[in-house]
Design a protein around this motif. Structure first.
Motif, PDB file in Angstrom:
ATOM      1  N   LEU A  93      42.446 -16.850  24.317  1.00 31.66           N
ATOM      2  CA  LEU A  93      42.147 -16.451  25.396  1.00 31.66           C
ATOM      3  C   LEU A  93      40.969 -18.308  24.721  1.00 31.66           C
ATOM      4  N   LEU A 123      33.187 -13.369  29.234  1.00 30.06           N
ATOM      5  CA  LEU A 123      33.593 -12.641  30.207  1.00 30.06           C
ATOM      6  C   LEU A 123      31.901 -12.520  30.563  1.00 30.06           C
ATOM      7  N   LEU A 166      38.288 -10.974  34.688  1.00 29.09           N
ATOM      8  CA  LEU A 166      39.113 -10.607  33.368  1.00 29.09           C
ATOM      9  C   LEU A 166      40.713  -9.759  34.285  1.00 29.09           C
TER      10      LEU A 166
END
Length: 208
Positions: A93, A123, A166
């Motif tokens: 990520l 996130l 996500l």
């Protein structure tokens, strides 16, 4: 210079031929108002990896909800433990967020303790920024086959996947339910987040 972890289209991964119906189905599921989590299922050499690379390339170029698209080949350097899996996910990520969100990439690239908490924090920040990340995990058979990954990991992935920032795609030769080996992992709700009708990749048909 291209990152060596990702095969280049046209060399290691050939360009996609046909498969228009499958690709359109996946694009629609991923770009609707509430995108799905998808599992792609098909036998070896059916072309799953080719489709995933083409999908990633299109989502990176077109105006889509995704500010970053991660393509992770779990068939190589497969994480054997829960901790290694989450550490690797944080690094992957970090790599794809480097251009669009450098501060989040720095946090994930230099973990200070618990990579799961770092990913969750990023996130949540992406949600506030109204951004989404797509995590494509190819070769998902490999980490499931060793039976060492536990329900704790799958429950953590479920919690991450419940965040609107996500979305996940897995690719494997059999459905995820068929691949689970660890008895405890079978009881995790992680497997229920995916569309119950997998994207099936098989032989070419007349439209291809």
């Amino acid at each position: 210079m291209p990152d060596s972890r990702f095969p280049i289209l046209g060399t290691s991964v050939p360009p996609m031929l046909g498969r228009t119906t499958i690709l359109q189905k996946m694009m629609g599921a991923l770009t609707k108002s509430v995108p799905d989590h998808l599992q792609v299922v098909g036998p070896r050499f059916a072309g799953k990896t080719v489709i995933l690379h083409e999908l990633a390339a299109r989502l990176r170029k077109a105006p889509t909800p995704y500010s970053a698209v991660l393509l992770w080949d779990l068939g190589h350097q497969t994480p054997a433990t829960d901790e290694l899996f989450m550490q690797r996910l944080a690094r992957e990520l970090s790599f794809v967020l480097k251009n669009s969100h450098s501060e989040y990439a720095d946090l994930l690239g230099n973990p200070q303790g618990n990579p799961y908490q770092d990913i969750a924090e990023v996130l949540d920040a992406l949600k506030d920024d109204k951004c989404k990340v797509l995590a494509i995990m190819d070769g998902f058979d490999k980490p499931l086959s060793n039976g060492q990954l536990t329900r704790n990991l799958w429950d953590q992935l479920r919690e991450l996947a419940h965040r609107p920032s996500l979305r996940m795609i897995t690719a494997s030769r059999r459905t995820l339910r068929d691949l689970i080996r660890h008895p405890d992992a079978q009881t995790s709700d992680f497997w229920n987040i995916f569309d119950p009708n997998p994207v099936r990749v098989g032989c070419f048909d007349e439209s291809d």
